[in-house]
Write a protein that holds these residues in place. Sequence first.
Motif, PDB file in Angstrom:
ATOM      1  N   LYS A  13      22.955  47.136  41.088  1.00  0.00           N
ATOM      2  CA  LYS A  13      23.509  45.799  40.803  1.00  0.00           C
ATOM      3  C   LYS A  13      24.188  45.770  39.436  1.00  0.00           C
ATOM      4  O   LYS A  13      23.522  45.886  38.416  1.00  0.00           O
ATOM      5  N   GLY A 110      27.359  31.970  46.568  1.00  0.00           N
ATOM      6  CA  GLY A 110      26.336  31.660  45.559  1.00  0.00           C
ATOM      7  C   GLY A 110      25.735  30.286  45.780  1.00  0.00           C
ATOM      8  O   GLY A 110      24.539  30.069  45.549  1.00  0.00           O
ATOM      9  N   PHE A 147      15.857  25.596  42.482  1.00  0.00           N
ATOM     10  CA  PHE A 147      16.106  26.920  43.055  1.00  0.00           C
ATOM     11  C   PHE A 147      15.058  27.260  44.099  1.00  0.00           C
ATOM     12  O   PHE A 147      13.915  26.813  44.002  1.00  0.00           O
ATOM     13  N   LEU A 162      12.689  32.598  40.224  1.00  0.00           N
ATOM     14  CA  LEU A 162      13.597  33.261  39.293  1.00  0.00           C
ATOM     15  C   LEU A 162      13.181  32.915  37.860  1.00  0.00           C
ATOM     16  O   LEU A 162      12.575  31.873  37.615  1.00  0.00           O
ATOM     17  N   LYS A 166      17.560  31.682  34.562  1.00  0.00           N
ATOM     18  CA  LYS A 166      18.336  31.237  35.718  1.00  0.00           C
ATOM     19  C   LYS A 166      18.165  29.718  35.814  1.00  0.00           C
ATOM     20  O   LYS A 166      17.083  29.187  35.562  1.00  0.00           O
ATOM     21  N   GLY A 167      19.240  29.053  36.204  1.00  0.00           N
ATOM     22  CA  GLY A 167      19.172  27.601  36.335  1.00  0.00           C
ATOM     23  C   GLY A 167      19.129  26.905  34.982  1.00  0.00           C
ATOM     24  O   GLY A 167      18.460  25.889  34.826  1.00  0.00           O
TER      25      GLY A 167
HETATM   26  N1  PPS Z   1      19.069  34.704  43.196  1.00  0.00           N
HETATM   27  C1  PPS Z   1      19.953  33.810  42.741  1.00  0.00           C
HETATM   28  N2  PPS Z   1      20.391  32.839  43.550  1.00  0.00           N
HETATM   29  C2  PPS Z   1      21.292  31.937  43.097  1.00  0.00           C
HETATM   30  N3  PPS Z   1      21.796  31.938  41.845  1.00  0.00           N
HETATM   31  C3  PPS Z   1      21.368  32.891  41.018  1.00  0.00           C
HETATM   32  C4  PPS Z   1      20.443  33.873  41.404  1.00  0.00           C
HETATM   33  N4  PPS Z   1      20.224  34.689  40.338  1.00  0.00           N
HETATM   34  C5  PPS Z   1      21.008  34.223  39.340  1.00  0.00           C
HETATM   35  N5  PPS Z   1      21.676  33.151  39.747  1.00  0.00           N
HETATM   36  C6  PPS Z   1      22.603  32.346  38.942  1.00  0.00           C
HETATM   37  O1  PPS Z   1      23.679  33.142  38.481  1.00  0.00           O
HETATM   38  C7  PPS Z   1      24.108  32.668  37.216  1.00  0.00           C
HETATM   39  C8  PPS Z   1      24.091  33.831  36.242  1.00  0.00           C
HETATM   40  O2  PPS Z   1      22.772  34.135  35.906  1.00  0.00           O
HETATM   41  P1  PPS Z   1      22.456  34.645  34.449  1.00  0.00           P
HETATM   42  O3  PPS Z   1      23.102  33.732  33.455  1.00  0.00           O
HETATM   43  O4  PPS Z   1      21.004  34.899  34.320  1.00  0.00           O
HETATM   44  O5  PPS Z   1      23.255  35.963  34.379  1.00  0.00           O
HETATM   45  S1  PPS Z   1      22.782  37.381  34.729  1.00  0.00           S
HETATM   46  O6  PPS Z   1      21.996  37.368  35.963  1.00  0.00           O
HETATM   47  O7  PPS Z   1      22.004  37.821  33.569  1.00  0.00           O
HETATM   48  O8  PPS Z   1      24.023  38.110  34.871  1.00  0.00           O
HETATM   49  C9  PPS Z   1      23.163  31.555  36.819  1.00  0.00           C
HETATM   50  O9  PPS Z   1      23.768  30.324  37.215  1.00  0.00           O
HETATM   51  P2  PPS Z   1      23.438  28.934  36.507  1.00  0.00           P
HETATM   52  O10 PPS Z   1      21.967  28.798  36.474  1.00  0.00           O
HETATM   53  O11 PPS Z   1      24.109  27.895  37.365  1.00  0.00           O
HETATM   54  O12 PPS Z   1      24.045  28.997  35.134  1.00  0.00           O
HETATM   55  C10 PPS Z   1      21.947  31.871  37.668  1.00  0.00           C
HETATM   56  O13 PPS Z   1      21.149  30.754  37.914  1.00  0.00           O
END
Ligand code: PPS
Length: 203
Positions: A13, A110, A147, A162, A166-167
Motif C-alpha cells: 500500500k 472512498g 466510521f 481506525l 482517521k476522521g
Molecule cells: N479504511 C478507510 N475507510 C475510509 N476512509 C479512510 C480509511 N482509512 C483512511 N481513510 C481516510 O483517508 C483520509 C486520509 O487518511 P490519513 O490522513 O490518515 O492519511 S494516510 O492514511 O496517513 O495516508 C482520511 O480522510 P478524512 O478523515 O476525511 O480526512 C481518512 O479518514
Amino acid sequence: MPYTIEGQITMEKTPSYFVTKEVPQRVYHMNPATKLLIVVRDPVTRAISDYTQAASKKADMKRFEQLAFVNGSYSVVDTNWGPVKIGVYARYLERWLLYFPLSQLLFISGERLIMDPAYEIGRVQDFLGLKRVVTEKHFYFNATKGFPCLFKSEARSTPHCLGKTKGRNHPHIDPGAIERLREFYRPFNNKFYQLTGINFAWP
Ligand SMILES: Nc1ncnc2c1ncn2[C@@H]1O[C@H](COP(=O)(O)OS(=O)(=O)O)[C@@H](OP(=O)(O)O)[C@H]1O
C-alpha cells in the motif's frame, strides 16, 4: 516485493504510487500481472483532507483558501499545490492505462467504503479471486467516529476501529472556494468517469 508461495498473495500500500510518473512502468516491469486497487473520493474533499493532515503537523499553516488559489482570489486554481494536483485523477490514470488493461484495476469509492464497507470489500475479494470471507457481519458503524469498525480482526478478538488520525475534523472552507474547486475538477472528473466506465457522481 517478497515472493509468495501457492495460496498466498503479496499486498503493498503506497498511495503516492498512483501519482508518481515512473511507477506504472516500474510496476509493469516487476510483474505485468499485478492487480491494482485504487481508492478515490471526491477530489475537493480529498484536497481538504490532505490539507487537514498537513496542518495537523504544522502549527503556522496558511488557510486552505490561500494555498488552493493563486493571487488571493478564487479565479486561478493553484494546480501546482499537491492537495489540488493529486485530485486530477484522470491525468494519472492515463499513465497507468499505457501499461495495464482496465481489467487489472479496481476502483473503490472512498465514500462508499465508509457508508457500505462490506460492499466494497466484497468487490475487492472478488477482484483478487478470494473467497468472500469478510462480509457485512464483520462491520458495525461507530456513530461518534463516523466510521465503520470491525467487530474483530484476525489478530485480535476485540472490536477494532481506525486510529485517531482517521476522521479528523476538517476546517470550515469558504463555500465560494469549494464551488470554484468543484467547477475546476468537473471536466477532469468526467474524463475519469469515461476512462473507468464508472460515474462516481461527485458534486
Ligand atoms: N479504511 C478507510 N475507510 C475510509 N476512509 C479512510 C480509511 N482509512 C483512511 N481513510 C481516510 O483517508 C483520509 C486520509 O487518511 P490519513 O490522513 O490518515 O492519511 S494516510 O492514511 O496517513 O495516508 C482520511 O480522510 P478524512 O478523515 O476525511 O480526512 C481518512 O479518514
